[in-house]
Design an enzyme around this catalytic site. Structure first.
Site, PDB file in Angstrom:
ATOM      1  N   LYS A  27       0.817  -1.219   0.000  1.00 36.62           N
ATOM      2  CA  LYS A  27       0.000   0.000   0.000  1.00 36.62           C
ATOM      3  C   LYS A  27       0.847   1.264   0.000  1.00 36.62           C
ATOM      4  CE  LYS A  27      -4.459  -1.597   1.032  1.00 36.62           C
ATOM      5  NZ  LYS A  27      -5.520  -1.867   1.969  1.00 36.62           N
ATOM      6  N   ARG A  60      -4.116 -10.067   4.356  1.00 33.31           N
ATOM      7  CA  ARG A  60      -4.407 -10.045   2.910  1.00 33.31           C
ATOM      8  C   ARG A  60      -3.159  -9.541   2.198  1.00 33.31           C
ATOM      9  NH1 ARG A  60      -6.145  -6.474  -0.928  1.00 33.31           N
ATOM     10  NH2 ARG A  60      -7.689  -7.234  -2.411  1.00 33.31           N
TER      11      ARG A  60
HETATM   12  N1  HH2 Z   1      -7.438  -3.451   0.137  1.00 33.83           N
HETATM   13  C1  HH2 Z   1      -7.658  -3.443  -1.194  1.00 33.83           C
HETATM   14  C2  HH2 Z   1      -8.745  -4.148  -1.730  1.00 33.83           C
HETATM   15  N2  HH2 Z   1      -9.576  -4.857  -0.935  1.00 33.83           N
HETATM   16  N3  HH2 Z   1     -10.182  -5.635   1.221  1.00 33.83           N
HETATM   17  C3  HH2 Z   1      -9.974  -5.663   2.527  1.00 33.83           C
HETATM   18  N4  HH2 Z   1     -10.775  -6.375   3.339  1.00 33.83           N
HETATM   19  N5  HH2 Z   1      -8.932  -4.975   3.123  1.00 33.83           N
HETATM   20  C4  HH2 Z   1      -8.073  -4.230   2.377  1.00 33.83           C
HETATM   21  O1  HH2 Z   1      -7.169  -3.593   2.964  1.00 33.83           O
HETATM   22  C5  HH2 Z   1      -8.264  -4.164   0.952  1.00 33.83           C
HETATM   23  C6  HH2 Z   1      -9.350  -4.894   0.397  1.00 33.83           C
HETATM   24  C7  HH2 Z   1      -6.748  -2.693  -2.103  1.00 33.83           C
HETATM   25  O2  HH2 Z   1      -5.692  -3.495  -2.538  1.00 33.83           O
HETATM   26  P1  HH2 Z   1      -5.627  -4.257  -3.957  1.00 33.83           P
HETATM   27  O3  HH2 Z   1      -6.693  -5.289  -4.079  1.00 33.83           O
HETATM   28  O4  HH2 Z   1      -4.270  -4.777  -4.145  1.00 33.83           O
HETATM   29  O5  HH2 Z   1      -5.852  -3.137  -5.019  1.00 33.83           O
HETATM   30  P2  HH2 Z   1      -7.104  -2.697  -5.861  1.00 33.83           P
HETATM   31  O6  HH2 Z   1      -8.215  -2.307  -4.976  1.00 33.83           O
HETATM   32  O7  HH2 Z   1      -6.563  -1.529  -6.653  1.00 33.83           O
HETATM   33  O8  HH2 Z   1      -7.501  -3.847  -6.724  1.00 33.83           O
END
Ligand code: HH2
Length: 274
Positions: A220, A254
């Site tokens: 992040k 995660r």
């Molecule tokens: N962070 C992201 C997406 N979903 N869900 C939970 N429960 N907690 C989190 O911290 C969280 C999440 C963002 O990360 P990422 O999936 O890598 O990116 P993107 O939303 O751009 O797909």
């Protein structure tokens, strides 16, 4: 303590690792890499081989500034991947805030719904209650398009904690048993660096709700702010953050880098149980 998760029951004695599969063209760290169904499925299977306890498949980016995709597009990206993962030996979680997507994902065998809007969409609690899946209730202030524009809190931990308590109560009132719930402070979702740090430092305070804490810190931007590294080069800070989160009580991490996180946790766990 265990988490009921569809046909699975996950023991929570050691922190679990949830591997991220983004079937999106625009996710902040791996966008575009796994758009192709085969690539996404292979990535999920590889993460299971590396020790993922669950995989979390998302077809809509929720990164700061991201624009919402249409429901049809989200389903078009997601469903073929889910169908190919029906035989996975670990639970498949689906990262979505849409009720129709939740319903179809659960019908296709998903064991968990990871909702960055904590089931606040009309009909979401009912969609989840009608199944036996687990659910992640996450805190977010604002919406992804604008949430990083100067977020303000009094005491961020109390505010997040009160929100999570109210969502736990709402979920239970809709008939979702407590053993199916996890909560997440939502690092980076409407939070400045100081808020994220305060939440990590005082993560233990969120354990008062008595449901497992799920935490997403992997790659992040807060880690970029601390190290000066771009998203593709944040493995070391992601591991450090995962260990700190585990140390402060996180039960599910995660992450994008499963093998490395499992190895780091093995060292932490060995010391804890020695
Ligand atoms: N962070 C992201 C997406 N979903 N869900 C939970 N429960 N907690 C989190 O911290 C969280 C999440 C963002 O990360 P990422 O999936 O890598 O990116 P993107 O939303 O751009 O797909």
């Amino acid at each position: 303590m265990f988490l009921r998760c569809g046909r699975f029951s996950l023991p929570l004695e050691r922190p679990l690792v949830m591997g991220v599969v983004n079937v999106t063209p625009d996710s902040f760290s791996d966008g575009g890499k796994f758009m192709d169904r085969e690539a996404a499925v292979a990535h999920a299977r590889r993460m299971v081989e590396e020790g993922a306890d669950l995989v979390d498949v998302g077809a809509e980016s929720t990164r700061p500034g991201a624009h919402a995709v249409s429901e049809d597009e989200e389903l078009r990206r997601l469903m073929p991947v889910l169908e190919s993962l029906a035989d996975l030996p670990v639970p498949v979680s689906v990262d979505t805030r849409r009720v129709r997507v939740m319903r179809q994902a659960l019908a296709a065998g998903a064991s968990m719904i990871n909702d960055v809007q904590a089931l606040q969409a009309a009909g979401a609690p009912e969609a989840v209650a009608a199944s036996d899946c687990a659910v992640c209730l996450m805190h977010m202030k604002g919406d992804p398009r604008t949430m990083q524009k100067d977020p303000q809190y009094g005491d961020v931990v109390s505010e997040v904690s009160a929100f999570l308590a109210s969502r736990i109560a709402a979920a239970q009132a809709s008939g979702i048993a407590r053993e199916r719930l996890t909560v997440d402070p939502g690092f980076g979702f409407g939070k400045a660096l100081a808020h994220n740090l305060e939440l990590l430092r005082r993560l233990g305070e969120l354990a008062v709700h008595g449901v497992p804490l799920l935490v997403g810190l992997s790659r992040k931007s807060m880690l970029g702010a601390m190290t000066g590294r771009p998203a593709a080069d944040r493995l070391a800070p992601s591991i450090a953050a995962a260990l700190l989160a585990a140390h402060h009580g996180a039960k599910i991490l995660r992450v994008h880098d499963v093998r490395e996180t499992r190895d780091a946790l093995a060292v932490w766990q060995a010391l804890r149980t020695a």
